[in-house]
Write an enzyme that holds these catalytic residues in place. Structure first.
Site, PDB file in Angstrom:
ATOM      1  N   ASP A  94     -25.239 -36.113  11.247  1.00 18.86           N
ATOM      2  CA  ASP A  94     -25.793 -34.982  11.190  1.00 18.86           C
ATOM      3  C   ASP A  94     -27.703 -35.145  12.259  1.00 18.86           C
ATOM      4  O   ASP A  94     -27.100 -36.228  12.769  1.00 18.86           O
ATOM      5  CB  ASP A  94     -26.542 -36.016   9.772  1.00 18.86           C
ATOM      6  CG  ASP A  94     -27.732 -35.189   9.306  1.00 18.86           C
ATOM      7  OD1 ASP A  94     -27.999 -33.376   9.632  1.00 18.86           O
ATOM      8  OD2 ASP A  94     -28.362 -35.546   8.028  1.00 18.86           O
ATOM      9  N   GLY A  95     -27.872 -34.404  12.255  1.00 18.18           N
ATOM     10  CA  GLY A  95     -28.832 -34.085  13.059  1.00 18.18           C
ATOM     11  C   GLY A  95     -30.384 -33.764  12.737  1.00 18.18           C
ATOM     12  O   GLY A  95     -30.464 -32.491  11.893  1.00 18.18           O
ATOM     13  N   GLU A 132     -28.193 -31.855  15.227  1.00 19.91           N
ATOM     14  CA  GLU A 132     -26.621 -31.689  14.950  1.00 19.91           C
ATOM     15  C   GLU A 132     -25.628 -30.851  15.903  1.00 19.91           C
ATOM     16  O   GLU A 132     -24.977 -31.988  15.719  1.00 19.91           O
ATOM     17  CB  GLU A 132     -26.646 -29.994  13.808  1.00 19.91           C
ATOM     18  CG  GLU A 132     -27.847 -29.854  12.927  1.00 19.91           C
ATOM     19  CD  GLU A 132     -27.511 -31.269  11.364  1.00 19.91           C
ATOM     20  OE1 GLU A 132     -26.943 -31.290  11.836  1.00 19.91           O
ATOM     21  OE2 GLU A 132     -28.365 -30.766  10.592  1.00 19.91           O
ATOM     22  N   ASP A 154     -23.456 -31.252   7.696  1.00 23.30           N
ATOM     23  CA  ASP A 154     -23.794 -30.135   6.762  1.00 23.30           C
ATOM     24  C   ASP A 154     -24.892 -28.774   7.380  1.00 23.30           C
ATOM     25  O   ASP A 154     -25.410 -27.866   6.738  1.00 23.30           O
ATOM     26  CB  ASP A 154     -24.974 -30.857   5.631  1.00 23.30           C
ATOM     27  CG  ASP A 154     -26.326 -31.952   6.961  1.00 23.30           C
ATOM     28  OD1 ASP A 154     -26.591 -31.573   7.954  1.00 23.30           O
ATOM     29  OD2 ASP A 154     -26.761 -32.658   6.071  1.00 23.30           O
ATOM     30  N   HIS A 209     -27.646 -34.120   1.370  1.00 24.45           N
ATOM     31  CA  HIS A 209     -28.954 -35.115   0.383  1.00 24.45           C
ATOM     32  C   HIS A 209     -27.886 -34.523  -1.368  1.00 24.45           C
ATOM     33  O   HIS A 209     -28.754 -34.459  -1.760  1.00 24.45           O
ATOM     34  CB  HIS A 209     -29.705 -34.393   0.184  1.00 24.45           C
ATOM     35  CG  HIS A 209     -30.538 -34.816   1.662  1.00 24.45           C
ATOM     36  ND1 HIS A 209     -30.813 -35.400   2.682  1.00 24.45           N
ATOM     37  CD2 HIS A 209     -30.577 -33.659   2.630  1.00 24.45           C
ATOM     38  CE1 HIS A 209     -31.592 -35.396   3.715  1.00 24.45           C
ATOM     39  NE2 HIS A 209     -31.261 -34.243   3.598  1.00 24.45           N
ATOM     40  N   ASP A 219     -27.765 -39.565   7.925  1.00 22.40           N
ATOM     41  CA  ASP A 219     -29.119 -39.099   7.422  1.00 22.40           C
ATOM     42  C   ASP A 219     -29.750 -40.046   7.883  1.00 22.40           C
ATOM     43  O   ASP A 219     -31.455 -40.240   7.912  1.00 22.40           O
ATOM     44  CB  ASP A 219     -29.555 -38.946   6.227  1.00 22.40           C
ATOM     45  CG  ASP A 219     -30.688 -38.241   5.496  1.00 22.40           C
ATOM     46  OD1 ASP A 219     -31.380 -37.080   6.689  1.00 22.40           O
ATOM     47  OD2 ASP A 219     -31.624 -38.284   5.441  1.00 22.40           O
TER      48      ASP A 219
END
Length: 240
Positions: A94-95, A132, A154, A209, A219
């Site tokens: 994630d980023g 990301e 994501d 999320h 996250d």
């Protein structure tokens, strides 16, 4: 009548249960519970194995042990690797940056069997997409040898650009999109393409999320990285 076997993939305590009374305790009140009954234990194990292979959910370590022990006990050939049951390294990334552009960070969780490693980093000024991408790059750069990887992200930006092969078209045209404009983040795409030539990567998009345990952990790593006192400079980012 033979007794059923109940397989719980997502529940309070995932595993196999010989009665519904036991199994129901694992799924009642558990949001997103995933379970199924089978006439034979081997069918339940195979279903759990398929869930691990093809699902986006975080996998309980006890399920890996359960499947591995069953396969070892019934194997006719060499022992199978169960990082996932196909032998792949499982990666979640994630980023993000806030604001965008702004202070950013990336988070990575790597898993192989029972081994687990977390990575993160923060930057003074960058963008969501660059972080990301940085997460995926750092994750793949960590691997010491060519590997089979199942990578969860994501980021539709990354997944679509790679799996729909847009990025390869950009590169072939001398880093120009179909409209003639230069795509963003060419410096990172160059690095990522080279890594994808080395590793066999199966990209899987996950909704952010949405309760995916490892995605949520990534996250959290991003948030922690952004709060670091030693933020790095994203030298490839050109602020407009």
């Amino acid at each position: 009548m033979s007794k059923k076997v109940y397989a719980v993939f997502q529940g309070h305590n995932p595993g196999l249960y010989s009665s519904w009374d036991e199994a129901s305790q694992q799924v009642e009140g558990f949001k997103g519970a995933k379970y199924k009954s089978f006439p034979r234990e081997i069918e339940a194990i195979e279903w759990l194995r398929e869930c691990v292979l093809h699902g986006n959910e975080a996998v309980a370590p006890e399920l890996i042990d359960l499947i591995k022990n069953h396969m070892d006990h019934n194997a006719d050939g060499p022992e199978s690797s169960l990082s996932d049951p196909n032998g792949a390294i499982i990666i979640h990334t994630d980023g993000g940056a806030s604001p965008n552009p702004g202070v950013g960070g990336y988070g990575v969780v790597l898993q192989k069997g029972q081994r687990r490693k977390e990575l993160s980093g923060g930057y003074k000024l960058t963008t969501n997409n660059r972080m990301e991408m940085m997460a995926v790059i750092v994750a793949l750069q960590t691997l010491k040898e060519a590997s089979k990887v199942v990578l969860h992200t994501d980021s539709k930006y990354i997944v679509d650009s790679v799996t729909k092969r847009w990025v390869y078209g950009w590169k072939k045209r001398g880093w120009k999109k179909s409209d003639g404009k230069r795509p963003e983040n060419v410096d990172l795409w160059e690095v990522l393409i080279a890594l994808l030539e080395k590793h066999r990567v199966d990209f899987r998009w996950v909704k952010g999320h949405a309760g995916n345990t490892e995605n949520e952990r990534c996250d959290a790593l991003v948030a922690e990285a952004r709060m670091s006192k030693n933020l790095l400079i994203d030298t490839g980012y050109k602020s407009s």
